[in-house]
Enzyme design. Structure first.
Site, PDB file in Angstrom:
ATOM      1  N   ASP A  49       0.811  -1.407   0.079  1.00 42.72           N
ATOM      2  CA  ASP A  49       0.009   0.200  -0.045  1.00 42.72           C
ATOM      3  C   ASP A  49       0.925   1.356   0.020  1.00 42.72           C
ATOM      4  OD1 ASP A  49       0.902   0.032   2.541  1.00 42.72           O
ATOM      5  OD2 ASP A  49      -1.351  -0.116   3.508  1.00 42.72           O
ATOM      6  N   SER A  50       2.161   1.051   0.142  1.00 41.01           N
ATOM      7  CA  SER A  50       3.165   2.128  -0.044  1.00 41.01           C
ATOM      8  C   SER A  50       3.106   2.612  -1.404  1.00 41.01           C
ATOM      9  CB  SER A  50       4.675   1.734   0.158  1.00 41.01           C
ATOM     10  OG  SER A  50       4.984   0.535  -0.751  1.00 41.01           O
ATOM     11  N   ASP A  88      -0.960  -6.372  -0.422  1.00 35.51           N
ATOM     12  CA  ASP A  88      -1.237  -5.344   0.863  1.00 35.51           C
ATOM     13  C   ASP A  88      -2.781  -5.533   1.020  1.00 35.51           C
ATOM     14  OD1 ASP A  88       0.307  -4.851   3.001  1.00 35.51           O
ATOM     15  OD2 ASP A  88       1.012  -2.993   2.231  1.00 35.51           O
ATOM     16  N   LYS A 118      -1.090  -9.416   3.009  1.00 34.33           N
ATOM     17  CA  LYS A 118      -0.489  -9.132   4.145  1.00 34.33           C
ATOM     18  C   LYS A 118      -1.399  -8.107   5.059  1.00 34.33           C
ATOM     19  CE  LYS A 118       3.233  -5.793   4.153  1.00 34.33           C
ATOM     20  NZ  LYS A 118       2.600  -4.760   4.723  1.00 34.33           N
ATOM     21  N   GLU A 120      -1.315  -5.538   8.979  1.00 37.40           N
ATOM     22  CA  GLU A 120      -0.465  -4.834   9.808  1.00 37.40           C
ATOM     23  C   GLU A 120      -0.907  -5.181  11.243  1.00 37.40           C
ATOM     24  OE1 GLU A 120       0.427  -0.712   9.116  1.00 37.40           O
ATOM     25  OE2 GLU A 120       0.910  -0.979   6.917  1.00 37.40           O
ATOM     26  N   GLU A 187       9.168  -4.489  10.702  1.00 40.01           N
ATOM     27  CA  GLU A 187       9.783  -3.203  10.161  1.00 40.01           C
ATOM     28  C   GLU A 187      10.433  -2.248  11.326  1.00 40.01           C
ATOM     29  OE1 GLU A 187       7.001  -1.218   7.589  1.00 40.01           O
ATOM     30  OE2 GLU A 187       8.014   0.579   7.427  1.00 40.01           O
TER      31      GLU A 187
HETATM   32  O1  KIV Z   1       3.250  -1.177   1.513  1.00 41.31           O
HETATM   33  C1  KIV Z   1       4.665  -1.442   1.878  1.00 41.31           C
HETATM   34  O2  KIV Z   1       5.391  -1.293   1.034  1.00 41.31           O
HETATM   35  C2  KIV Z   1       4.933  -1.976   3.101  1.00 41.31           C
HETATM   36  C3  KIV Z   1       6.371  -1.655   3.540  1.00 41.31           C
HETATM   37  C4  KIV Z   1       6.476  -0.383   4.090  1.00 41.31           C
HETATM   38  C5  KIV Z   1       6.679  -2.563   4.521  1.00 41.31           C
HETATM   39  O3  KIV Z   1       4.061  -2.473   3.704  1.00 41.31           O
END
Ligand code: KIV
Length: 288
Positions: A49-50, A88, A118, A120, A187
């Site tokens: 989600d980055s 994500d 994934k 969090e 992280e």
């Molecule tokens: O979204 C992403 O790229 C991530 C990283 C910051 C670990 O979750």
């Protein structure tokens, strides 16, 4: 080493951990990048989600939508023939309930064609991990600096730097493994703490800013390439300066267009001389 021509699976990743072979993990948000990473033998790709910040220009990761993550995942999985692709789950796609979590994780698999998702959060997310895993969907946990809760954890700061906080992270990691996570991302945590977690867990532990003792390393591809210039976290190593390459190319192109040097004759489509003569004659006859 894992065979770069073979599809990477969860058993491959477990085998790599058992043999002490390091896993390389990179983000990708588009087809061409995923293809190049796959060709290079990168074992895991994260559709992170980055993308909200690196690709779409948002200020945080909180504002990317589920639909956007599905679109990006579809592009990446088309390019990733061998790599294991993790999608994500964006903010608020899994926090409200187990039902939301399972439905949205399922979308990333069925529409985005990713291999796993994934999410969090530590032990408080163990129930969600269990619900998604019970639906047959592999889940990667993510602890330490969790950007979706940056306001709650006091900003984008490293985590686990007191004995209590470090112990809490070990507890979180064990709870996620117990809940069925197939891998864990840690992280911005001291290397010594991540090392204990890596040794205690049987599942692969991936690091982004958590030192060299983990089973593998993740970087955000825009950081690695030097394409995201807003800020550079301490844990990033730049392997290229692609922003500079792009700037130079764009400026050269602009100058050549302005100067009338592009396109050259080699970029134009030919027309035979007799056809051209006929064309000119016709234009003249019509008085155009
Ligand atoms: O979204 C992403 O790229 C991530 C990283 C910051 C670990 O979750």
């Amino acid at each position: 080493m894992a065979d770069a021509r073979r599809k990477i699976t969860i058993p491959t990743l477990l085998e790599m951990k058992a043999k002490g072979e390091k896993i390389s993990f990179l983000t990708a948000y588009d087809y061409p990048t995923a293809r190049l990473e796959d060709e290079a033998g990168i074992e895991m790709i994260l559709v992170g989600d980055s993308a909200a910040m690196c690709l779409l220009g948002h200020e945080t990761t909180l504002t990317i939508t589920m639909d956007e993550m599905v679109t990006l995942s579809r592009a990446v999985t088309r390019g990733a023939e061998h790599a294991f692709v993790v999608g994500d789950l964006p903010y608020m796609s899994y926090q409200p309930s187990d039902r939301d979590a399972v439905i949205n994780a399922g979308r990333l698999l069925s529409e985005g064609a990713v291999d796993a998702v994934k999410l969090e959060g530590g032990r408080r997310m163990a129930g969600r991990v269990r619900a998604i895993t019970d639906a047959g969907i592999p889940v990667m946990g993510h602890i330490g600096l969790t950007p979706q809760s940056h306001t709650q954890i006091g900003g984008y700061r490293s985590q686990g730097r007191s004995a209590d906080a470090a112990l809490a992270l070990v507890g979180d990691a064990l709870a996620l493994e117990e809940a069925g996570a197939f891998a864990l991302l840690v992280e911005a945590v001291p290397a010594e703490v991540a090392e204990v977690i890596t040794k205690r867990l049987t599942i692969p532990v991936l690091s982004i800013g958590a030192g060299n003792a983990c089973d593998g390393q993740l970087l955000i591809v825009h950081d690695l390439l030097g394409l995201f210039e807003a800020f550079t976290p301490r844990f990033v190593r730049r392997y290229a300066n692609v922003a500079e390459v792009m700037r130079t190319a764009f400026t050269e192109y602009r100058d050549e267009v302005r100067g009338g040097h592009f396109p050259g004759p080699e970029h134009q489509y030919p027309i035979k001389g007799d056809e051209l003569a006929l064309f000119h004659a016709a234009v003249e006859a019509e008085g155009r």
